[in-house]
Design a protein around this motif. Structure first.
Motif, PDB file in Angstrom:
ATOM      1  N   PHE A 152       0.843  -1.202   0.000  1.00  0.00           N
ATOM      2  CA  PHE A 152       0.000   0.000   0.000  1.00  0.00           C
ATOM      3  C   PHE A 152       0.877   1.251   0.000  1.00  0.00           C
ATOM      4  O   PHE A 152       0.601   2.205  -0.732  1.00  0.00           O
ATOM      5  N   ALA A 153       1.932   1.242   0.800  1.00  0.00           N
ATOM      6  CA  ALA A 153       2.843   2.390   0.871  1.00  0.00           C
ATOM      7  C   ALA A 153       3.518   2.642  -0.475  1.00  0.00           C
ATOM      8  O   ALA A 153       3.797   3.795  -0.831  1.00  0.00           O
ATOM      9  N   LEU A 154       3.750   1.582  -1.231  1.00  0.00           N
ATOM     10  CA  LEU A 154       4.352   1.706  -2.561  1.00  0.00           C
ATOM     11  C   LEU A 154       3.306   2.015  -3.638  1.00  0.00           C
ATOM     12  O   LEU A 154       3.633   2.074  -4.815  1.00  0.00           O
ATOM     13  N   ARG A 155       2.062   2.150  -3.219  1.00  0.00           N
ATOM     14  CA  ARG A 155       0.924   2.403  -4.110  1.00  0.00           C
ATOM     15  C   ARG A 155       0.684   1.257  -5.094  1.00  0.00           C
ATOM     16  O   ARG A 155       0.184   1.444  -6.193  1.00  0.00           O
ATOM     17  N   ALA A 156       1.051   0.055  -4.656  1.00  0.00           N
ATOM     18  CA  ALA A 156       0.839  -1.133  -5.483  1.00  0.00           C
ATOM     19  C   ALA A 156      -0.465  -1.828  -5.124  1.00  0.00           C
ATOM     20  O   ALA A 156      -0.855  -2.783  -5.807  1.00  0.00           O
TER      21      ALA A 156
ATOM     22  N   GLY B 235      -6.066   0.440  -0.121  1.00  0.00           N
ATOM     23  CA  GLY B 235      -6.298   0.226   1.300  1.00  0.00           C
ATOM     24  C   GLY B 235      -7.407  -0.764   1.576  1.00  0.00           C
ATOM     25  O   GLY B 235      -7.306  -1.586   2.497  1.00  0.00           O
ATOM     26  N   GLY B 236      -8.490  -0.712   0.815  1.00  0.00           N
ATOM     27  CA  GLY B 236      -9.585  -1.661   1.008  1.00  0.00           C
ATOM     28  C   GLY B 236      -9.154  -3.086   0.707  1.00  0.00           C
ATOM     29  O   GLY B 236      -9.583  -4.028   1.379  1.00  0.00           O
ATOM     30  N   ASP B 237      -8.299  -3.246  -0.303  1.00  0.00           N
ATOM     31  CA  ASP B 237      -7.768  -4.569  -0.647  1.00  0.00           C
ATOM     32  C   ASP B 237      -6.915  -5.124   0.497  1.00  0.00           C
ATOM     33  O   ASP B 237      -7.014  -6.299   0.845  1.00  0.00           O
TER      34      ASP B 237
ATOM     35  N   LEU C 156      -5.136   3.715 -15.512  1.00  0.00           N
ATOM     36  CA  LEU C 156      -5.909   2.478 -15.432  1.00  0.00           C
ATOM     37  C   LEU C 156      -6.022   2.056 -13.965  1.00  0.00           C
ATOM     38  O   LEU C 156      -5.017   1.889 -13.278  1.00  0.00           O
ATOM     39  N   LYS C 157      -7.256   1.913 -13.483  1.00  0.00           N
ATOM     40  CA  LYS C 157      -7.493   1.472 -12.113  1.00  0.00           C
ATOM     41  C   LYS C 157      -8.120   0.084 -12.160  1.00  0.00           C
ATOM     42  O   LYS C 157      -9.175  -0.106 -12.756  1.00  0.00           O
ATOM     43  N   ILE C 158      -7.457  -0.854 -11.529  1.00  0.00           N
ATOM     44  CA  ILE C 158      -7.917  -2.243 -11.519  1.00  0.00           C
ATOM     45  C   ILE C 158      -8.732  -2.487 -10.247  1.00  0.00           C
ATOM     46  O   ILE C 158      -8.235  -2.263  -9.149  1.00  0.00           O
TER      47      ILE C 158
END
Length: 162
Positions: A76-80, A83-85, A132-134
């Motif tokens: 999450f910190a790496l934006r990979a 937060g919900g995931d 692109l948001k997966i």
């Protein structure tokens, strides 16, 4: 009502929660905190109904959960990862023995790869320039539903249910 019935009822509730997570992630690219909290807070009832002992069974579930949260928080910190995931996978770690959790992660990764390729092709075909948001909650839900559907929950803790 016996323990096996309660276990299957709770697992059915978990399946419904995963479907809700997938649908909301598709629609809003968000998995609600109330849903993640519900999944997490139902885990102790599942432990009780499954006949898990405090040591080592529940301790192991908590250990899996702590490691999952630590690793995914790094992603999450790496934006990979969203937060919900992170919260949904952490909540799922409370429910599944490590072998089933690894199976979930494998199916999730495969489904996520397919989802990324398909959405990427759609993005290119429609000449979209935005990011692109997966909706990775879909892949998490598919992995979770696969594990739920292929597990004999009554036999999972042989001798402790019933």
């Amino acid at each position: 009502m016996n323990s096996v019935t309660i276990v299957y009822g709770l697992v059915a509730g978990l399946a419904i929660a995963l479907l809700i997570a997938a649908i909301t992630d598709i629609r809003r690219r968000q998995i609600d905190n109330w849903l993640n909290a519900t999944v997490a807070l139902a885990a102790p009832l599942f432990w009780w109904a499954s006949g898990l002992s405090l040591w080592p069974d529940i301790a192991l579930q908590l250990g899996i959960t702590i490691v999952t949260f630590a690793l995914l928080t790094g992603l999450f910190a790496l934006r990979a990862m969203g937060g919900g995931d992170v919260k949904l996978l952490t909540a799922l770690a409370l429910w599944l023995p490590w072998t089933l959790f690894l199976k979930l992660l494998l199916i999730m990764a495969l489904a996520g790869g397919v989802l990324t390729v398909v959405l990427g092709m759609w993005h290119i075909a429609h000449r979209r320039k935005d990011h692109l948001k997966i909706p990775y909650g879909v892949a998490i839900a598919l992995g979770g539903l696969w594990v739920i559907g292929t597990t004999d929950w009554a036999a999972l803790h042989v001798g402790t249910l019933g």
